[in-house]
Write an enzyme that holds these catalytic residues in place. Sequence first.
Site, PDB file in Angstrom:
ATOM      1  N   LYS A 130     -15.198  13.261  10.200  1.00 48.61           N
ATOM      2  CA  LYS A 130     -14.698  14.227  10.887  1.00 48.61           C
ATOM      3  C   LYS A 130     -13.480  14.735  10.243  1.00 48.61           C
ATOM      4  O   LYS A 130     -12.562  13.758   9.822  1.00 48.61           O
ATOM      5  CB  LYS A 130     -14.610  13.651  11.997  1.00 48.61           C
ATOM      6  N   SER A 142     -16.481  16.976  20.316  1.00 45.89           N
ATOM      7  CA  SER A 142     -15.956  17.676  19.392  1.00 45.89           C
ATOM      8  C   SER A 142     -16.359  17.321  17.893  1.00 45.89           C
ATOM      9  O   SER A 142     -16.151  18.233  16.877  1.00 45.89           O
ATOM     10  CB  SER A 142     -14.363  17.753  19.312  1.00 45.89           C
ATOM     11  N   SER A 159     -16.115  12.985  22.886  1.00 48.83           N
ATOM     12  CA  SER A 159     -16.501  13.676  21.489  1.00 48.83           C
ATOM     13  C   SER A 159     -17.261  12.903  20.740  1.00 48.83           C
ATOM     14  O   SER A 159     -17.847  13.407  19.787  1.00 48.83           O
ATOM     15  CB  SER A 159     -15.170  13.797  20.886  1.00 48.83           C
TER      16      SER A 159
END
Length: 598
Positions: free
Chosen positions: A73, A147, A171
Site C-alpha cells: 500500500k 482505504s 481499511s
Amino acid sequence: MTETVAEIVAAHRAGAMSPAQTVARTYQRIREHNDPAVFISLRDQREAQAEAEALSTTDASLLPLYGIPVAVKDNIDAAGLPTTAACPAFSYWPACDSTSVAKLRAAGAIVIGKTNLDQFATGLVGVRSPYGIPNNPMRGDLIPGGSSSGSAVAVSAGLVPLALGTDTAGSGRVPAMLNNVVGLKPSLGLISTSGVVPACRTLDCVSIFALSVDDAMTALAAMSAPDATDPYSRDRPLAAMSEFPARLRLGVPRDGQLIFFGDNASEHAYGDALQRWTALGATLVEFDLEPFYETARLLYDGPWVAERYLVIRDLLASSPEAIHPVTRDITIAGARISAADTFAALYRLRALRKTAEREFTDIDALVLPTAPTAYSTAQVLADPVELNSRLGTYTNFVNLLDLCGLALPAAIRPDDIPFGITLLAPAGQDAQLASIGRVFHADTKLTMGALGLPQPPLAAASPRLSGDEIAIAVVGAHLSGMALNGELKARGGRLLEAATTAPDYRLYALSTTPPKPGMLRVAAGTGTPIAVELWALPAASFGQFVAAIPPPLSIGTVRLADGRGIKGFLVEAVDVGGARDISSFGGWRAFMAEKMAI
C-alpha cells in the site's frame, strides 16, 4: 496452477518453478489485467527479476516467503519507489524500507509495486484517490473498498498472492470482504509501523491481504517483532496456530442490535454464517453490542480526527486544493478539537474498554459482519460521507478497544456481491482467531478471490510449541469454556490439544470458589485416566501464571497416556481429605455436566 503463498513457495523449493519465473508471471498478469488504478507505481521488471534470481544463492528452507511477489500500500515506505499516500503533492522518496517491508524482503519476498488507496488512508470506499478507482474484480460496478483498495484488488485478481495494507478503522477488513479475500488486522504494535505514513498514529497498524488464513499468518510471523524505532511497538510473542477447539464460544449481538441498513441479503448471509459456526461445534453466546457502537462513534465524532489533521496540516495550509475534497472536509474538523474534548473522550474510552473486557470473560471471540452492506461506485460518489460511515459500523471500534481481527469470506450473495464476517478478540490472540477462522473459511468451500479456483486442502495445524513456549496440562476450571479459562488467554495461551493422563491419578472435587478439582498422583496403574487439555504459554507468562496459582493446587509433572511428561496441576494427598472422589467421571468437564443437570 499454484496461487497461494504456500503452494508457490513449495513449487520454488521443489524446482518446479523459479522465483524469477513467478515474478515474470506477475508482471504479465498486471499487463493483461490492464487496470492502471490498482498500482500507483511499479518496480522495473528487470530489477525485480534480478532480485528474484539472486535468491538462488540463499537457503530456500530458511525463507518462509521464498520468491513471493508482494504489493505494498502506498502509505508504506519501500526503498526505490515513491511514497504518495495517494496525494502527488505529498509524495517523497524514502531513504529506506519501512520495517514491515524490510522484514518481508528478509523472508524472501519480492516487492512488485505500490498500490492505490483512499487518500491518506481516510475512507473505507476506495474512490478517494487522484490515481483512479480500482475496478472490483468480483463485480465491476461495486466499490473496491478502502482505504487499502489496490492491495485487496491485487490479491483478489491474482496479480500477487500477498499484499500489505493498513487498518485504522477497517481499511484492512472492508476491502477484504468486497474482494472475497482474507484480511488480517493484527494486534496493535505486533507489526512495526515505522516507515508508515500515519492516519491516526495511536491506532494504526499494518494489515495483510491473502487468499488464505495460513498465507496471512505466514506473512504475520515474518513481520511481527518489537521495533525500537517505533514507539508504539509492543513485545508480543506470536503463538503458532492450533487445532479447532472442542469448546468454542462465540459472541453474537443481542436480538435487534445488528444493523444492515435494509440489506436483507447481507442479513440472511450473516445468519447462514452463524449456522455454519454452530455446525462446526461452536456455542453462540449473546453479548451487548451497544458499548461497541458507542466506541465507534468516538473515532470520527471525537478527538482522533485531530490525529489525521496533524499529518497533513502543513499541506492544508499551503495547498488545500491538493487534497481530495472529501478527505479535506473530514480532516479539517480536527483543527477544532480542544484538549478538554480529548481528555473527556479518553476517560470515556477507558470505561468502554473495561466494559468490552468483561464481555470477553465468557467468550473466545466475537463474530460480526465485516460490513453491514455493500455499495456501487455510483452510489458512493453520490453520497460519499454517509455511505462510507455505514461501512464502518462493525470496524471503527476495533483499534480503539485494542482488539485483533480476522476478516473472512463467508458467502457470495445471489446478486454476486461478496459477504464476509470478522472475528474479534483481545490483543494478543491473533493465532487463536486464525486457528478457528481457517476452519470456517475452508468449510465455506468458496473459491479464492476472483480467480474461481478452489481453496487448497486445509493443512493440519501443528500442536507443537513455538519459540519459548511452555506446555501446561490443565484439568479443571482452566479448561476451554470453563470459568478460569480466560486467565490462560489473557496471558497469550493457546490450546494445543486434548489429551488423557496415564492411569496413575485420582480426581477429587475440592471445596473452593469457583469449584475446582484436585488431581492426585497415586501408584502407577492404580488410578484412572483423566481428561486434560494441553495449553501453550510464553515463558514469561508461564512464570506469572504459576506464581498466581492459589493453594491447595500446585504445578508438577503430569504423565500422559502416551508417555509424555508435561507440567500440570496437581494436589497433595493431605489436601484431599474429605473431598469427593470423582475419578469415575474421567474428567472435570463430565463431572460438572452431571452436576449442572441435577
